[in-house]
Design a protein around this motif. Structure first.
Motif, PDB file in Angstrom:
ATOM      1  N   TRP A   1      -1.900  -1.633   1.209  1.00 32.11           N
ATOM      2  CA  TRP A   1      -1.627  -2.361  -0.034  1.00 32.11           C
ATOM      3  C   TRP A   1      -2.966  -2.815  -0.580  1.00 32.11           C
ATOM      4  CZ3 TRP A   1       1.018  -7.806  -0.698  1.00 32.11           C
ATOM      5  CH2 TRP A   1       1.360  -7.994  -2.039  1.00 32.11           C
ATOM      6  N   GLY A   2      -3.346  -2.281  -1.723  1.00 38.86           N
ATOM      7  CA  GLY A   2      -4.609  -2.668  -2.328  1.00 38.86           C
ATOM      8  C   GLY A   2      -5.395  -1.478  -2.810  1.00 38.86           C
ATOM      9  N   ALA A   3      -6.705  -1.664  -2.930  1.00 39.60           N
ATOM     10  CA  ALA A   3      -7.577  -0.616  -3.450  1.00 39.60           C
ATOM     11  C   ALA A   3      -7.649   0.554  -2.471  1.00 39.60           C
ATOM     12  CB  ALA A   3      -8.975  -1.173  -3.699  1.00 39.60           C
ATOM     13  N   PRO A   4      -7.706   1.783  -2.972  1.00 42.63           N
ATOM     14  CA  PRO A   4      -7.812   2.945  -2.084  1.00 42.63           C
ATOM     15  C   PRO A   4      -9.033   2.835  -1.178  1.00 42.63           C
ATOM     16  CG  PRO A   4      -7.321   3.628  -4.334  1.00 42.63           C
ATOM     17  CD  PRO A   4      -7.624   2.170  -4.386  1.00 42.63           C
ATOM     18  N   GLY A   5      -8.819   3.049   0.110  1.00 43.89           N
ATOM     19  CA  GLY A   5      -9.912   3.098   1.065  1.00 43.89           C
ATOM     20  C   GLY A   5     -10.372   1.773   1.604  1.00 43.89           C
ATOM     21  N   ARG A   6      -9.856   0.651   1.038  1.00 44.06           N
ATOM     22  CA  ARG A   6     -10.335  -0.656   1.493  1.00 44.06           C
ATOM     23  C   ARG A   6      -9.530  -1.197   2.674  1.00 44.06           C
ATOM     24  NH1 ARG A   6     -11.897  -4.305  -3.818  1.00 44.06           N
ATOM     25  NH2 ARG A   6     -13.160  -2.751  -4.872  1.00 44.06           N
ATOM     26  N   ASP A   7      -8.297  -0.773   2.785  1.00 45.18           N
ATOM     27  CA  ASP A   7      -7.424  -1.314   3.815  1.00 45.18           C
ATOM     28  C   ASP A   7      -7.086  -0.210   4.806  1.00 45.18           C
ATOM     29  OD1 ASP A   7      -5.726  -2.910   5.244  1.00 45.18           O
ATOM     30  OD2 ASP A   7      -4.017  -2.589   3.903  1.00 45.18           O
ATOM     31  N   GLN A   8      -7.572  -0.325   6.002  1.00 40.30           N
ATOM     32  CA  GLN A   8      -7.326   0.683   7.014  1.00 40.30           C
ATOM     33  C   GLN A   8      -5.939   0.485   7.619  1.00 40.30           C
ATOM     34  OE1 GLN A   8      -9.401   3.223   7.491  1.00 40.30           O
ATOM     35  NE2 GLN A   8     -10.644   2.279   5.860  1.00 40.30           N
ATOM     36  N   PRO A   9      -5.234   1.574   7.931  1.00 38.90           N
ATOM     37  CA  PRO A   9      -3.915   1.445   8.561  1.00 38.90           C
ATOM     38  C   PRO A   9      -4.004   0.628   9.846  1.00 38.90           C
ATOM     39  CG  PRO A   9      -4.290   3.705   7.852  1.00 38.90           C
ATOM     40  CD  PRO A   9      -5.593   2.979   7.680  1.00 38.90           C
ATOM     41  N   TRP A  10      -2.950  -0.099  10.123  1.00 34.91           N
ATOM     42  CA  TRP A  10      -2.915  -0.957  11.299  1.00 34.91           C
ATOM     43  C   TRP A  10      -2.910  -0.123  12.573  1.00 34.91           C
ATOM     44  CZ3 TRP A  10       0.787  -1.726  15.225  1.00 34.91           C
ATOM     45  CH2 TRP A  10       0.567  -2.855  16.032  1.00 34.91           C
ATOM     46  N   THR A  11      -3.640  -0.572  13.535  1.00 31.03           N
ATOM     47  CA  THR A  11      -3.633   0.063  14.850  1.00 31.03           C
ATOM     48  C   THR A  11      -3.314  -0.989  15.896  1.00 31.03           C
ATOM     49  OG1 THR A  11      -6.017  -0.286  15.086  1.00 31.03           O
ATOM     50  CG2 THR A  11      -5.296   1.839  14.204  1.00 31.03           C
ATOM     51  N   ALA A  12      -2.625  -0.576  16.941  1.00 32.13           N
ATOM     52  CA  ALA A  12      -2.238  -1.498  18.000  1.00 32.13           C
ATOM     53  C   ALA A  12      -3.474  -2.014  18.722  1.00 32.13           C
ATOM     54  CB  ALA A  12      -1.302  -0.803  18.986  1.00 32.13           C
ATOM     55  N   PRO A  13      -3.469  -3.266  19.164  1.00 28.01           N
ATOM     56  CA  PRO A  13      -4.630  -3.809  19.882  1.00 28.01           C
ATOM     57  C   PRO A  13      -4.814  -3.120  21.232  1.00 28.01           C
ATOM     58  CG  PRO A  13      -2.771  -5.330  19.968  1.00 28.01           C
ATOM     59  CD  PRO A  13      -2.382  -4.244  19.012  1.00 28.01           C
TER      60      PRO A  13
END
Length: 675
Positions: A5-17
């Motif tokens: 959600w937001g600008a392209p490329g700024r928010d990386q997909p969530w990854t499990a810790p």
């Protein structure tokens, strides 16, 4: 889960810790909707209480359950979540549009009936049923913005550094409330400036009791915003076979900071929620309350109407005091018939006089309230909220009608229909002057849903007015700004942001209002009332320019204005008529704050720029405003002068304010000349 959600490329997909301890994976994942039982240690949007006494469900996405519908302008995603027990389902809805930047979300919770024979003992109780969970990628922590206040001091912007923890706002009043607006904006903790950096905003479209919760989990990349119905004063009971649809929530992302968010909200409210009937559907109103209060007399009202017409008012509205038995706030409320003692020849005498002066005619009503001293209460004492044998709670000498009762809703709709079909009324001000107390129906199994039922009935009656009487301008009011949100804006034309009309105090209220709501719905009056907080003197022109910032109205006692003041006020009304379209439809940029030595609001359309300016002190220092968002090559002429400048010059060099209208305010109009 949220991927982006937001600008392209700024928010990386969530990854499990890499490491997980003292939490489940789903407690940390950016779920679109969470239930207690799906999550265990972090915030959930849904809490289900089953008859056996245990809470919670384990939601999972059903196989092949995602449906996407497109119509060329909008995309509607539906996803079905199920519980292994098979008795509860949740359908998530996400609606987007190519016409605006708002994402709309809500949920439907169903209690599945497998046997076909519903047993009341099988009911489940939704002790919390929020509308959505928004994972905002601004963490760890957030810079949070919202609007707070009280009666006569609404919409005050506040900023919170939410490093970690929960931030909660809401209403338990049965209405949106003066204290908090169902609106938050979020930026990264490092964000600076109204126009810098990505910003996100979430709002709840609901006009009853509500709650919003912002959860900043330590060291977490997302801050979660949840919201929906207030979960302290009510719950929802579902029998097998029943379903419940939540209020809708709205979200916006902007790469242009808080300014971009406010413009996105304005565009959505103007272009989606509002009726496009032109600025004249939000007329320049004269309201006679301050001149008469409850002492309504035909001859006096006609004299006021004649003066209002000379000023250029387009509608004349009689406020409280026109109906049977209404000599003070202690009696008559609920008896919505014209008082024969005040109107011996009927209301037509006043209406004919107002229409003959070229103005529209309007009335004030408060359909949700009743005085104990009224025929309506004497006939229907069971229609008001009360809590068993507990003494009645009286505020402003009135009780609140239980709009959740179908007979009360029908009565209100029939009463308003009778008024609007009997008389040529084309402006209606709906007020609500106290919170709901003792809400509920103790003997009703759904009595704890009173706020939901009341609010939906209110919105249905308002929608009926819009549908059946499209020529009527409807103003929403609740003791000022007590019921302003995106649900109300979908069924009314203007709102009354505050009962405070002192000009400097009102300017501060309007400054906050414009961060979340469009100026075209912002009703604002010129009165002679004093300020109560910022008591620095202000000129008549200052009062007018404050009211010009939205939908101009006049509420002063015009019988006390001398000819010179009347004539000068008429020229200011004429100026507003010339710039009204730009005020209502232009993009808004607020220069500074009302607490500064000078403050301005800029309204920009393709062909015109209007700048409203206010100053502190009667002899302000040299003030120069640096315009925002103008195309550098466009050229503009300052109306009434030979000054011509380009967009780049207006932005880089600024424009000196001549204060030609008054020493403490000015109105500058720039017409584009290069087309």
């Amino acid at each position: 889960m949220l991927e982006h959600w937001g600008a392209p490329g700024r928010d990386q997909p969530w990854t499990a810790p890499d490491r997980l301890h003292f939490a489940t994976l789903l407690d940390l994942a950016p779920l679109e909707y969470a239930a207690l039982g799906t999550r265990h240690t972090t915030t959930s949007e849904l809490i289900v209480q089953r008859p056996a006494g245990h809470d919670g469900i384990n939601l999972r996405l059903a196989d092949d359950s995602v449906r996407v519908d497109r119509d060329g302008h909008s995309t509607h995603l539906q996803a079905l979540l199920t519980d292994p027990a098979g008795d509860i389902t949740v359908t998530l809805h996400v609606l987007t549009s190519t016409r605006h930047d708002v994402v709309e979300r809500w949920a439907e919770v169903s209690h599945v009936d497998h046997g076909g024979h519903a047993d009341p003992t099988d009911a489940v109780v939704l002790t919390r049923v929020f509308s959505a969970g928004w994972n905002v990628p601004v963490g760890p922590g957030a810079r949070l913005h919202t609007l707070v206040g009280q009666w006569s001091r609404e919409f005050q912007p506040v900023e919170v550094e939410l490093t970690a923890g929960e931030f909660s706002i809401g209403s338990r009043q049965g209405i949106t409330s003066h204290r908090y607006s169902p609106f938050v904006a979020l930026q990264t903790p490092q964000a600076r400036g109204a126009s810098d950096d990505d910003a996100y905003s979430v709002a709840l479209a609901w006009s009853g009791s509500w709650r919003m919760l912002v959860d900043a989990i330590p060291f977490h990349s997302h801050v979660r915003v949840s919201g929906g119905l207030d979960d302290e004063t009510g719950d929802v009971k579902l029998q097998p076979g029943q379903r419940f649809e939540t209020p809708h929530m709205l979200g916006i992302w902007s790469p242009h900071g808080l300014t971009g968010l406010s413009r996105a909200w304005h565009a959505y409210q103007r272009e989606v929620l509002a009726r496009d009937l032109g600025p004249q559907h939000r007329p320049i109103v004269y309201n006679s309350w301050y001149a008469t209060e409850f002492n309504v007399r035909v001859d006096h009202q006609l004299a006021l109407a004649e003066r209002a017409a000379r000023l250029g008012a387009e509608a004349f509205v009689v406020d409280d005091g026109w109906f049977t038995g209404r000599t003070s706030d202690r009696s008559g409320l609920g008896d919505w018939h014209v008082d024969d003692a005040k109107f011996p020849h009927g209301l037509e005498e006043l209406i004919d006089g107002v229409l003959g002066l070229g103005m529209r005619f309007g009335l004030w009503v408060e359909p949700e309230a009743v005085n104990p001293d009224s025929d309506l209460y004497r006939e229907h004492p069971d229609w008001v909220y009360h809590a068993g044998h507990r003494p009645f709670t009286t505020i402003r000498n009135q009780y609140i009608l239980d709009f959740g009762r179908p007979d009360v809703e029908r009565w209100a709709a029939d009463m308003l229909t009778r008024l609007l079909t009997t008389y040529p009324i084309s402006y209606l001000k709906w007020d609500m002057n106290r919170p709901v107390t003792d809400g509920g129906r103790p003997a009703d199994p759904h009595g704890r849903e009173w706020s939901i039922q009341h609010t939906r009935a209110y919105l249905r009656v308002m929608a009926m007015l819009r549908r059946d009487f499209p020529h009527v301008t409807v103003e929403a009011c609740a003791g000022g700004g007590g019921r302003i949100d995106n649900a109300v804006l979908a069924v009314c034309d203007v709102v009354w942001p505050s009962d405070e009309t002192g000009p400097r105090d009102r300017l501060a209220i309007q400054h906050g209002f414009l961060s979340a709501f469009t100026p075209s719905v912002m009703s604002s009056w010129v009165t002679d009332e004093p300020d109560h907080i910022n008591v620095e003197p202000a000129s008549l022109e200052f009062r007018f320019v404050v009211a010009m910032a939205g939908a101009l109205g006049i509420g002063a006692d015009l019988m006390q204005w001398d000819p010179a003041r009347m004539q000068h006020a008429a020229t200011l009304v004429e100026l507003y008529q010339e710039i009204r379209s730009t005020i209502h439809r232009g993009t808004v940029f607020r220069h500074g704050s009302p607490t500064d030595d000078s403050y301005a609001i800029q309204y920009t359309t393709d062909g015109k720029v209007v700048l409203l300016v206010w100053a502190r002190g009667q002899c302000p220092p040299s003030v120069r405003i640096y315009f925002a968002d103008l195309q550098p090559s466009h050229r503009y002429r300052l109306r009434g002068s030979d000054v011509v400048l380009s967009g780049s010059e207006a932005s880089e060099r600024g424009v000196p304010v001549p204060f030609s209208i008054a020493p403490d305010c000015d109105v500058l109009v720039f017409d584009r000349i290069d087309r």
